[in-house]
Design an enzyme around this catalytic site. Structure first.
Site, PDB file in Angstrom:
ATOM      1  N   GLY A  23       0.831  -1.207   0.000  1.00  0.00           N
ATOM      2  CA  GLY A  23       0.000   0.000   0.000  1.00  0.00           C
ATOM      3  C   GLY A  23       0.862   1.252   0.000  1.00  0.00           C
ATOM      4  O   GLY A  23       2.095   1.188   0.054  1.00  0.00           O
ATOM      5  N   ARG A  47      -1.767  -9.278   0.196  1.00  0.00           N
ATOM      6  CA  ARG A  47      -2.531 -10.277  -0.556  1.00  0.00           C
ATOM      7  C   ARG A  47      -2.545 -10.024  -2.054  1.00  0.00           C
ATOM      8  O   ARG A  47      -3.126 -10.797  -2.802  1.00  0.00           O
ATOM      9  CB  ARG A  47      -3.963 -10.321  -0.024  1.00  0.00           C
ATOM     10  CG  ARG A  47      -4.706  -9.024  -0.205  1.00  0.00           C
ATOM     11  CD  ARG A  47      -6.057  -9.059   0.431  1.00  0.00           C
ATOM     12  NE  ARG A  47      -6.728  -7.783   0.222  1.00  0.00           N
ATOM     13  CZ  ARG A  47      -7.969  -7.557   0.496  1.00  0.00           C
ATOM     14  NH1 ARG A  47      -8.697  -8.523   1.018  1.00  0.00           N
ATOM     15  NH2 ARG A  47      -8.502  -6.390   0.273  1.00  0.00           N
ATOM     16  N   LYS A 101      -9.754   0.629   3.745  1.00  0.00           N
ATOM     17  CA  LYS A 101      -9.738   2.028   4.155  1.00  0.00           C
ATOM     18  C   LYS A 101     -10.752   2.925   3.450  1.00  0.00           C
ATOM     19  O   LYS A 101     -10.894   4.088   3.821  1.00  0.00           O
ATOM     20  CB  LYS A 101      -8.340   2.605   3.923  1.00  0.00           C
ATOM     21  CG  LYS A 101      -7.251   1.887   4.683  1.00  0.00           C
ATOM     22  CD  LYS A 101      -5.881   2.405   4.276  1.00  0.00           C
ATOM     23  CE  LYS A 101      -4.782   1.666   4.955  1.00  0.00           C
ATOM     24  NZ  LYS A 101      -4.471   0.374   4.346  1.00  0.00           N
ATOM     25  N   LYS A 143     -10.030   8.974  11.708  1.00  0.00           N
ATOM     26  CA  LYS A 143     -11.446   8.594  11.681  1.00  0.00           C
ATOM     27  C   LYS A 143     -11.845   7.687  12.843  1.00  0.00           C
ATOM     28  O   LYS A 143     -13.024   7.444  13.084  1.00  0.00           O
ATOM     29  CB  LYS A 143     -11.787   7.935  10.350  1.00  0.00           C
ATOM     30  CG  LYS A 143     -11.710   8.922   9.192  1.00  0.00           C
ATOM     31  CD  LYS A 143     -11.780   8.218   7.865  1.00  0.00           C
ATOM     32  CE  LYS A 143     -11.624   9.200   6.720  1.00  0.00           C
ATOM     33  NZ  LYS A 143     -10.322   9.875   6.692  1.00  0.00           N
ATOM     34  N   VAL A 184      -2.748  11.825   4.373  1.00  0.00           N
ATOM     35  CA  VAL A 184      -1.511  12.477   3.989  1.00  0.00           C
ATOM     36  C   VAL A 184      -1.316  12.217   2.503  1.00  0.00           C
ATOM     37  O   VAL A 184      -1.229  11.078   2.072  1.00  0.00           O
ATOM     38  CB  VAL A 184      -0.309  11.923   4.788  1.00  0.00           C
ATOM     39  CG1 VAL A 184       0.971  12.593   4.351  1.00  0.00           C
ATOM     40  CG2 VAL A 184      -0.535  12.101   6.275  1.00  0.00           C
ATOM     41  N   VAL A 185      -1.222  13.279   1.726  1.00  0.00           N
ATOM     42  CA  VAL A 185      -1.035  13.144   0.296  1.00  0.00           C
ATOM     43  C   VAL A 185       0.327  12.543   0.003  1.00  0.00           C
ATOM     44  O   VAL A 185       1.335  12.928   0.587  1.00  0.00           O
ATOM     45  CB  VAL A 185      -1.170  14.520  -0.393  1.00  0.00           C
ATOM     46  CG1 VAL A 185      -0.863  14.413  -1.881  1.00  0.00           C
ATOM     47  CG2 VAL A 185      -2.561  15.078  -0.174  1.00  0.00           C
TER      48      VAL A 185
END
Length: 187
Positions: A23, A47, A101, A143, A184-185
Site C-alpha cells: 500500500g 494479498r 480504508k 477517523k 496524507v497526500v
C-alpha cells in the site's frame, strides 16, 4: 553506530514485517527503512500478487543487489491467522498497515471491513504473541476518533485490541503500540 527511529524503535539489524506492505504507506515506509537504516530483513506481507510484483520491479531499479537480498515478499491476508503466524516466524518488529480504508466501500460491504480491520487486528496480535515478536506498531486513523462511519468504528475497535494486547503479553514481553495516521497526500 546505531540509528534509531522515532520513539526509540531501533531498526538496524532487525527483521521487520509490514502488513499491507504494498500500500501507499507500506511502500514509503519500506523505502525509508532501506534508505536510512540497516535492517537484517524486510518482509512485505500483502494479498496482492500484482502489487508485489510491481514493487519488486521498482525496487530492483532503485536498490542494489545487496539491499534486494534483504527483501522478502510473502503473499497472505491478515484474515488468515495460520498464514500470518507462519509469516511472523523470526520477526522482531511488525508494522500493521493492512486495512480496508475506503469509507464508501466499508459502508457497502460491512462484513468485509470488519473481517479485515477487526478480525485481522486480532490475528496480528495472536500471531505476534505466538512468535514472540518484540514490537508491534499498528496504524490507526483520525477517523477512529469519535467515529461516524463503519471504517472509523472498525479502526477504533482495532486500536482497542492492540492497546489491550499489552495485558496479554505477560512474560513474552511483546509491546503493542498504535499510531494515528491521518490523510496524507503521497504517503
Amino acid at each position: 553506530m546505531g540509528r534509531f527511529a522515532p520513539e526509540g524503535l531501533n531498526l538496524d539489524g532487525k527483521v521487520i514485517l509490514v502488513t499491507g506492505g504494498t500500500g501507499s504507506f507500506g511502500r514509503r515506509f519500506i523505502d525509508t527503512v532501506l534508505t536510512r537504516y540497516s535492517p537484517r530483513k524486510v518482509i512485505v506481507y500483502s494479498r496482492d500478487e500484482l502489487k508485489q510484483h510491481e514493487m519488486q520491479i521498482d525496487m530492483r531499479e532503485r536498490f542494489d543487489a545487496a539491499t534486494m537480498l534483504k527483501m522478502r515478499f510473502f503473499l497472505g491476508d491478515v484474515r488468515d491467522r495460520d498464514r500470518l503466524t507462519l509469516a511472523l516466524r523470526g520477526v522482531d518488529i511488525v508494522i500493521h498497515a493492512a486495512a480496508l480504508k475506503q469509507v464508501p466501500a466499508a459502508e457497502y460491504n460491512p462484513s468485509e471491513c470488519i473481517h479485515t480491520n477487526v478480525m485481522g487486528a486480532e490475528n496480528v496480535v495472536w500471531a505476534s504473541l505466538t512468535n514472540r515478536v518484540r514490537q508491534v506498531v499498528a496504524l490507526s486513523t483520525d477517523k477512529a476518533c469519535n467515529p461516524i462511519n463503519l471504517y472509523g468504528a472498525t479502526k477504533l475497535a482495532s486500536d482497542k485490541t492492540f492497546v489491550a494486547a499489552n495485558n496479554l503479553a505477560g512474560d513474552i514481553g511483546t509491546r503493542f503500540s498504535v499510531v494515528r495516521y491521518g490523510n496524507v497526500v503521497g504517503s
